[in-house]
Scaffold this motif. Sequence first.
Motif, short mmCIF file in Angstrom:
data_model
loop_
_atom_site.label_atom_id
_atom_site.label_comp_id
_atom_site.label_asym_id
_atom_site.label_seq_id
_atom_site.Cartn_x
_atom_site.Cartn_y
_atom_site.Cartn_z
N HIS A 28 43.07 -84.89 -3.83
CA HIS A 28 44.06 -85.62 -4.10
C HIS A 28 44.65 -86.70 -3.19
O HIS A 28 44.77 -87.68 -3.62
CB HIS A 28 45.18 -84.67 -4.56
CG HIS A 28 44.96 -83.88 -5.97
ND1 HIS A 28 44.41 -82.80 -6.15
CD2 HIS A 28 45.62 -84.29 -7.22
CE1 HIS A 28 44.38 -82.71 -7.62
NE2 HIS A 28 45.22 -83.36 -8.12
N ARG A 83 34.65 -84.68 -9.35
CA ARG A 83 36.05 -84.08 -8.97
C ARG A 83 37.03 -85.28 -8.76
O ARG A 83 38.26 -85.19 -9.02
CB ARG A 83 35.67 -83.50 -7.56
CG ARG A 83 37.13 -82.72 -6.85
CD ARG A 83 37.44 -81.72 -7.55
NE ARG A 83 38.50 -81.06 -7.22
CZ ARG A 83 39.79 -80.81 -7.64
NH1 ARG A 83 39.74 -81.31 -8.87
NH2 ARG A 83 40.51 -80.46 -7.07
N THR A 84 36.50 -86.54 -8.61
CA THR A 84 37.37 -87.73 -8.47
C THR A 84 37.91 -87.91 -9.84
O THR A 84 39.15 -88.27 -9.89
CB THR A 84 36.71 -88.88 -7.79
OG1 THR A 84 36.11 -88.59 -6.59
CG2 THR A 84 37.54 -90.07 -7.84
N ARG A 85 37.39 -87.88 -10.87
CA ARG A 85 37.49 -88.17 -12.23
C ARG A 85 38.95 -87.19 -12.66
O ARG A 85 39.74 -87.65 -13.20
CB ARG A 85 36.61 -88.18 -13.26
CG ARG A 85 35.75 -89.58 -13.18
CD ARG A 85 34.66 -89.49 -14.09
NE ARG A 85 33.72 -90.54 -13.94
CZ ARG A 85 32.65 -90.91 -14.30
NH1 ARG A 85 31.75 -89.70 -14.35
NH2 ARG A 85 32.09 -91.97 -14.16
N GLN A 86 38.58 -85.94 -12.30
CA GLN A 86 39.57 -84.96 -12.65
C GLN A 86 40.84 -85.30 -11.79
O GLN A 86 42.05 -85.33 -12.65
CB GLN A 86 39.18 -83.43 -12.01
CG GLN A 86 37.91 -82.81 -12.69
CD GLN A 86 37.58 -81.79 -11.98
OE1 GLN A 86 37.84 -81.28 -11.11
NE2 GLN A 86 36.56 -81.06 -12.78
N VAL A 87 40.79 -85.70 -10.43
CA VAL A 87 42.06 -85.98 -10.01
C VAL A 87 42.49 -87.32 -10.46
O VAL A 87 44.06 -87.32 -10.57
CB VAL A 87 41.79 -86.18 -8.19
CG1 VAL A 87 42.61 -86.83 -7.47
CG2 VAL A 87 41.10 -84.83 -7.80
N HIS A 109 42.74 -88.37 -13.48
CA HIS A 109 43.39 -88.00 -14.77
C HIS A 109 44.56 -87.31 -14.40
O HIS A 109 45.66 -87.65 -14.94
CB HIS A 109 42.42 -87.23 -15.75
CG HIS A 109 41.28 -88.09 -16.25
ND1 HIS A 109 41.68 -89.19 -16.99
CD2 HIS A 109 40.01 -88.20 -15.90
CE1 HIS A 109 40.41 -89.94 -17.44
NE2 HIS A 109 39.54 -89.14 -16.58
N ARG A 110 44.66 -86.35 -13.51
CA ARG A 110 45.95 -85.88 -13.05
C ARG A 110 46.99 -86.92 -12.53
O ARG A 110 48.08 -86.81 -12.78
CB ARG A 110 45.79 -84.83 -12.05
CG ARG A 110 45.28 -83.59 -12.76
CD ARG A 110 44.94 -82.47 -11.65
NE ARG A 110 44.12 -81.31 -12.20
CZ ARG A 110 43.20 -80.69 -11.53
NH1 ARG A 110 42.76 -81.10 -10.36
NH2 ARG A 110 42.64 -79.98 -12.23
N LEU A 111 46.49 -87.56 -11.78
CA LEU A 111 47.53 -88.80 -11.31
C LEU A 111 47.93 -89.74 -12.16
O LEU A 111 48.94 -90.19 -11.99
CB LEU A 111 46.48 -89.41 -10.08
CG LEU A 111 46.35 -88.64 -8.65
CD1 LEU A 111 45.45 -89.44 -7.70
CD2 LEU A 111 47.64 -88.19 -7.90
N ASP A 116 48.33 -88.75 -15.27
CA ASP A 116 49.34 -88.04 -16.04
C ASP A 116 50.77 -87.99 -15.29
O ASP A 116 51.66 -87.97 -15.95
CB ASP A 116 48.72 -86.52 -16.31
CG ASP A 116 47.75 -86.73 -17.47
OD1 ASP A 116 47.56 -87.48 -17.99
OD2 ASP A 116 47.16 -85.76 -17.25
N SER A 117 50.46 -87.78 -13.93
CA SER A 117 51.99 -88.26 -13.17
C SER A 117 52.66 -89.22 -13.27
O SER A 117 53.90 -89.38 -12.68
CB SER A 117 51.57 -87.39 -11.78
OG SER A 117 50.77 -88.62 -10.94
#
Length: 126
Positions: free
Chosen positions: A15, A44-48, A50-52, A54-55
């Motif tokens: 992150h 892993r970058t794509r997962q992060v 998407h979370r960022l 969403d935030s």
Amino acid sequence: MDFGDPLAVVVPGVHGKVLAVLARSGLPLTGKRAAELADVSIERTRQVLHRLVDSGLIESQRAGQAVLFEINRAHLLWPAVQALVTAADQVVWAVEAAHQRDDRRDPRLAGLSTGHGCLVRVDRPG
């Protein structure tokens, strides 16, 4: 503390790496390019990312077949992220300026040195 990446102290792991890349870039980046610059796998970058998104800290937009990601500078936390990202640059500049002046008396810089573009701590005997 890792003076080369103070954001990692507050936002560890992938992150922090991805967030630092986007904060420093100043331009929208694809997930693939962000992964390359952060030295992290694309999955892993794509997962992060998407979370960022969403935030709300980063925004995404379509550009043809690609999705571009960039920092949301209107986000409430952007000033804090920006301060952490630029702190590393400020420390490196201060150390390099002191070395150019040959000012080893500056107590804020005791035991710090730069080499090969990195900031390192030099432990002194004693």
